[in-house]
Design a protein around this motif. Structure first.
Motif, PDB file in Angstrom:
ATOM      1  N   ASN A   4       0.860  -1.182   0.000  1.00  0.00           N
ATOM      2  CA  ASN A   4       0.000   0.000   0.000  1.00  0.00           C
ATOM      3  C   ASN A   4       0.891   1.225   0.000  1.00  0.00           C
ATOM      4  N   LYS A   6       1.602   5.333  -0.172  1.00  0.00           N
ATOM      5  CA  LYS A   6       1.107   6.703  -0.025  1.00  0.00           C
ATOM      6  C   LYS A   6       2.188   7.583  -0.638  1.00  0.00           C
ATOM      7  N   LEU A  19      -0.655  13.572  -0.165  1.00  0.00           N
ATOM      8  CA  LEU A  19      -0.333  12.149  -0.256  1.00  0.00           C
ATOM      9  C   LEU A  19      -1.508  11.428  -0.913  1.00  0.00           C
ATOM     10  N   ASP A  21      -3.099   7.626  -2.152  1.00  0.00           N
ATOM     11  CA  ASP A  21      -3.005   6.174  -1.904  1.00  0.00           C
ATOM     12  C   ASP A  21      -3.010   5.382  -3.197  1.00  0.00           C
ATOM     13  N   THR A  96       2.406  -0.716   4.500  1.00  0.00           N
ATOM     14  CA  THR A  96       2.095   0.599   3.971  1.00  0.00           C
ATOM     15  C   THR A  96       3.402   1.378   3.874  1.00  0.00           C
ATOM     16  N   ILE A  98       5.140   5.014   2.908  1.00  0.00           N
ATOM     17  CA  ILE A  98       4.900   6.430   2.650  1.00  0.00           C
ATOM     18  C   ILE A  98       6.121   7.010   1.938  1.00  0.00           C
TER      19      ILE A  98
END
Lengths: 250, 232, 645
Positions: A4, A6, A19, A21, A96, A98
């Motif tokens: 995932n 961001k 940001l 997704d 996730t 980032i």
């Protein structure tokens, strides 16, 4: 594996960013981090969406072009490596991740994850050289340089100019970059003639570009893909103070 | 601008001021803690009061003490200026950052630690320095000579649990401040060497970050425990 | 077409000195009136831009990267050759010349190669003076190593980052001139066309990659220092951005393209892992000094290894085939790059390759570690082993490395004369962008040498001659119709690319082109395969212009648009490479035609019919290119069949 993402999306330097997704399936752990972005961009383009802009070139950790702030760290979780040398096996299935651009006043965002690092070039232009014209050099072996000195110079000279030091520093300070260049030339006999003026000018340019001051947190050296030592910052301080106190420039 | 102001206005110059004032304050701590150890002498405070008298009347010490006050003020103002400059160097913050992965907490929070210390210094000086200089303060007499009885003020102050707690917290802040600050002072001056830096780091940790704050903190704790009768 | 090489008369060793004396000089007071454009800021470009600015010329330098320091020269690992003979092991300018011309399989000009060897010594002096931290002995003098099978130690190096250090040296010299105001630097700017008027190069058209703005830059001369075109194979050791666009657009404006089929496949690269693979990573050739190359003797063992049922270390000594040592007892693992690569391919073609793909052989350090100890090996190759481990996630100290050949360097490039001028007067090509010095195969540690030789020590002399000849008034301003027309053409092409609304991304089409090139115009080539490839490339070109899609606008940062333009040029170049490979009916150096080999499978050169430079002339869209031949004359070396047995 599934990832995932961001990702910071920003149309250009003047636009606001945010940001966004993205979900990626079928990521191989053997992919490099940038190849994972290639997959993302491929999917985006097939959907007719704009791909994510990011700097990259050699993809082998030497050109210094790639520059992503991944999960809160410059060049991601692996130390001694650039973004392109990071592989997806460093992440777990379903993680996730980032991804942001370098953040610094001196590194304005151009688009998405791409920033303008020309401040580094201007710092080098202010004094990061030996003034020797082509053709005026004497024989390379005329001045012996002890191996330890040559090694010390090389330790500093291997800086790839990626800007991770600035990105990682809480003050967005460029001290490690400037120190690496000053130190490289300061330890070599070839750099002696200009060592004072070099330190003075490069520090002045560094300040003029809007970088912060050094708090000696050591973050720069930890995140540096070439693990350049804080010793060089001490040498820069020494060179600069020595230059200011002893130079004839008033 | 002359070269002096130019140097001091540069990011490196400001750091040099931080370093010089900070290291000077470190030397003061040695004197301060050594002198105050006399509080532990079981003589009803005589040694301490005589020492206090000496410290407030010797012209050399008095001159140095003004340098000390100036250092504190300059150190604080410079820290404020640098912090503002550093914050301006990153106008857009990261949405998610993990600085703990690459640097010790103390190195990133010198400003907060310093602020705690500044508040401490103000309160500390109000309690002891101000009372010593401007009163009201009881007197003690040794060998026919009158002394301001600062020892009694100390006893009184350290009988307060919250005051003692505040001191202990402040000394913890001092500990963290110095574990980073002492060695950084040398780094800023460019004093880094394979042979001597380990010694500097050793002193920074064991003397300035552990021994001195522990001794300082021991004083209020000792008097409080004495006050509540845990120790004789 | 006049293919005059302008090699000076006289004995080989005196040619360059005589030629320099014969060149016209520009009056020092007039130098600033001459404007020179340098495209690319790698070793050749940065050194040329800095040196010309030092002389007093007004220089504009361009690179597509965000900083001139990032050009792909930076990735060169091994070292740089110079005939210094510091090691007293019998090296000389003539020996370096001889090795280079032989290593290139006698397909380079004697005069050019000798000059290269001659100035090599000055390069080292210059770089040391700039502060390049070359490796040194304890006594403080420069260290050398033997590299790429050379019989003498003449390679200077800076750990495994020689290219980086040399480039940073040239970049620092360039930075100094930027600060002096003598060079105006344009980073993130891509050259999209050369403007030719009155038969001379007059300037270039560029696109600002940040704003998308198309701009004209006028000058008295244009230097293309834009590197090689290895990315025509999609997967190569080149940087992602390395491209042929500047050279190709110059070609379309009349500059001849020479020997385009001469590509170098480097034997020691990290093998391909999957479809997503975006580039290949080179492991320095120096590894072959201590590593032994082998594959399983039998297909069965190889099969088991591929399936993960057997490990390399499980295989007994007698079940291993050290194929380079077996076939070339004299040179063993140190045979030249082309030979090592081809043999790895044969072994894999026989079904004896390892790794899941079957496209890898082993490079084993077990014996070296046993002999010299791990510390010694670590000191020599530590950073390379680390790099390998980062990518492959395997420890090469314990299990043998896996390697496979990959495209690394292109010997072919724009045709230039002895002055480095292309067939368009005023347009020069330096470094890997030209074809001149490496013949059909480049020796290790020679690319850095050539880039810097061209930039520091050749073009500063030869360019002056051209400028003095034309005079500073002979310039076309950027407002002239020739520039406006070229701008329009560039804009038109960008419009075509951006308005395409097909299905496929430029990346996909590039990958497809790469497969065609690798399969049919790679390590070994045949007439049949090449003809098939030509058809496939033509189909791909149609597909590109009818079914490609670029998302985004032209007036902004748009990396997909940049890539589309480059892929369009790669496709056209690919077709020319196939034509060139087809026309060269012999095997030499990196060009191996299956039809032309000796009985034991070695390259069979045909000096009687093919000792020439193949220079191709562009004749228009979809028109066959015309071949011009420049005969190569050898007066100082005897042409022999290379033998490394």
């Amino acid at each position: 594996m599934k990832i995932n993402l961001k990702v910071w999306r920003q149309k250009n330097g003047n636009a606001a960013g945010k940001l966004v997704d993205y979900k990626l399936d079928n990521i191989s752990p053997d992919m490099s981090f940038l190849e994972m972005f290639d997959v993302l961009n491929d999917e985006l383009m097939h959907k007719g969406d704009e791909p994510v802009a990011f700097d990259h070139d050699c993809r082998e950790g030497i050109c210094g072009m790639c520059s992503m702030y991944i999960n809160g760290r410059a060049h991601g979780p692996q130390t001694g490596a650039t973004t392109c040398q990071l592989h997806m096996r460093s992440f777990a299935d379903g993680d996730t991740v980032i991804v942001e651009p370098w953040r610094a006043r001196a590194f304005p965002v151009i688009k998405d994850l791409m920033v303008d690092r020309s401040a580094f070039d201007r710092v080098v232009q202010s004094g990061g050289f030996v003034s020797v014209n082509t053709g005026s050099a004497r024989d390379a072996n005329e001045t012996p340089i002890p191996r330890t000195i040559a090694d010390e110079a090389m330790d500093a000279a291997q800086c790839i100019g990626c800007g991770a030091c600035v990105a990682a520093c809480k003050n967005a300070s460029a001290m490690l970059f400037v120190a690496a260049k000053v130190s490289h030339l300061a330890v070599l006999p070839q750099g002696q003639a200009e060592s004072s003026i070099r330190a003075e000018r490069m520090v002045a340019q560094m300040d003029a570009e809007g970088f912060g001051a050094c708090s000696f947190t050591g973050a720069c050296s930890v995140e540096c893909p070439k693990s350049i030592s804080l010793d060089h910052i001490a040498r820069l301080n020494r060179e600069y103070l020595g230059a200011k106190i002893t130079s004839e420039a008033v | 601008m002359s070269w002096v102001t130019q140097t001091l206005a540069s990011s490196l110059g400001r750091k040099v001021i931080m370093s010089l004032t900070g290291l000077f304050l470190c030397t003061f701590l040695i004197v301060h803690v050594a002198g105050n150890l006399q509080l532990f002498k079981a003589d009803g405070g005589r040694a301490f009061n005589e020492y206090s008298f000496f410290m407030t009347h010797n012209p050399v010490i008095m001159t140095v003490s003004y340098l000390l006050y100036t250092s504190i003020v300059v150190h604080a103002i410079m820290a404020l200026l640098l912090t503002r400059h550093n914050q301006a160097s990153r106008p857009v913050k990261y949405a998610y950052a993990r600085p703990e992965a690459n640097s010790p907490w103390s190195s990133r929070n010198m400003g907060i630690l310093g602020t705690v210390l500044l508040i401490f210094i103000v309160i500390h000086m109000r309690t002891f320095w101000y009372t010593m200089h401007f009163g009201p303060i009881p007197m003690a007499e040794y060998d026919g000579k009158e002394y301001k009885d600062l020892y009694k003020i100390v006893l009184e102050a350290f009988s307060n649990w919250w005051y003692v707690l505040f001191y202990v917290i402040a000394m913890a802040a001092l500990s963290y401040h110095l574990v980073h600050g002492f060695k950084s002072g040398f780094q800023t001056l460019g004093l880094r060497h394979k042979k001597y830096t380990p010694l500097i780091e050793f002193l920074g940790v064991w003397v300035f970050s552990i021994l001195i704050p522990a001794l300082f903190a021991a004083m209020p704790v000792y008097f409080f425990l004495k006050h509540v009768g845990v120790i004789g | 077409m006049n293919l005059e090489s302008k090699i000076p008369e006289g004995p080989l060793a005196e040619k360059w000195a005589r030629h320099k004396f014969g060149l016209k000089l520009v009056n020092p007071a007039n130098k600033r009136k001459y404007e020179v454009i340098v495209v690319g800021t790698g070793l050749a470009g940065a050194s040329a831009a800095a040196s010309l600015a030092e002389l007093g010329y007004t220089v504009k330098a361009f690179c597509f990267q965000d900083s001139p320091r990032r050009a792909h020269s930076i990735a060169a690992q091994g070292g740089i050759n110079a005939a210094k003979n510091y090691q007293n092991d019998g090296d000389s300018v003539f020996r370096l010349f001889y090795d280079t011309i032989k290593g290139g399989d006698y397909r380079a000009r004697e005069g050019n190669v000798y000059r290269l060897a001659e100035v090599s010594v000055n390069i080292i002096d210059q770089c040391v003076a700039q502060g390049v931290p070359f490796a040194r002995e304890y006594g403080g003098l420069l260290a050398n190593r033997s590299f790429g099978g050379a019989q003498v130690s003449r390679t200077f190096y800076a750990r495994g980052q020689t290219g980086q250090q040399l480039l940073l040296g040239a970049y620092s010299a360039l930075s100094r001139q930027i600060a002096n105001g003598k060079v105006k630097m344009f980073p993130r700017t891509e050259m999209l066309d050369v403007v030719v008027e009155g038969g001379k190069a007059r300037g270039i058209i560029t696109r600002n990659l940040v704003t998308g703005k198309i701009e004209s830059h006028s000058a008295h001369a244009v230097l293309l220092c834009t590197g090689g075109y290895g990315n025509v194979f999609y997967l190569s050791t080149n940087a992602m951005g390395s491209n042929v666009t500047a050279a190709w657009r110059a070609h379309k404006k009349g500059a001849l393209m020479a020997n385009p089929c001469f590509t170098q496949i480097h034997p020691t690269c990290i093998p391909v892992k999957g479809k997503y693979q975006s580039k290949l990573t080179l492991m320095s050739e120096s590894l072959r000094n201590d590593g032994r190359v082998w594959a399983p003797k039998t297909k069965e063992d190889a099969e088991k290894i591929r399936k993960g049922q057997l490990k390399a270390t499980d295989l007994k000594e007698e079940d291993r085939d050290y194929f380079l040592e077996r076939r070339y007892p004299a040179f063993g693992n140190l045979v030249p790059r082309d030979v090592a690569s081809r043999n790895a391919k044969y072994v894999c073609d026989e079904g004896r390759g390892v790794a899941a793909t079957g496209l890898a052989v082993y490079l084993d350090f077990a014996d070296a570690i046993k002999r010299d100890g791990r510390t010694t090996i670590e000191a020599k190759y530590g950073n390379l082993f680390e790099m390998y481990e980062k990518i492959v996630d395997d420890n090469p100290y314990e299990t043998p490395m896996m390697i496979y050949p990959a495209v690394h360097y292109t010997m072919g490039g724009l045709w230039v004369d002895y002055n480095l001028m292309t067939s368009i007067p005023g347009l020069y090509a330096l470094g890997e962008a030209n074809f001149s010095d490496h013949g059909a195969n480049r020796l290790g540690a020679s690319a850095l040498m050539q880039g810097l030789a061209d930039g520091y020590f050749v073009v500063p002399y030869t360019l002056g001659d051209y400028l003095a000849t034309i005079g500073h008034a002979d310039k076309v301003p950027a407002e002239a119709p020739a520039f406006k027309e070229a701008e329009q053409n560039v804009k038109h092409m960008i419009d075509r690319l951006i308005s395409a609304k097909g299905e496929r991304t430029p990346e996909e089409l590039h990958r497809e082109l790469g497969h065609i090139m690798w399969d049919y115009c790679g390590m070994s080539r045949s007439a049949e395969g090449l003809k098939k490839a030509k058809g496939m490339i033509q189909d791909l070109k149609k597909e590109f212009w009818t079914n490609m899609r670029v998302v985004g606008d032209a007036e902004e940062m748009n990396q997909a648009l940049e890539q589309a333009g480059r892929v369009a040029d790669f496709i056209e170049l690919g077709e020319l490479m196939v034509d060139d490979a087809l026309a060269r009916e012999e095997s030499c150096g990196g060009h191996f035609r299956e039809e032309y080999q000796t009985e034991d499978g070695e390259a069979l050169r045909d000096d009687a019919n093919f000792a020439y430079v193949a220079a191709w002339e562009y004749k228009g869209e979809n028109q066959p290119e015309v071949l011009h031949k420049e005969d190569l004359i050898f007066e100082n070396v005897k042409l022999t069949q290379r033998s490394y047995k």
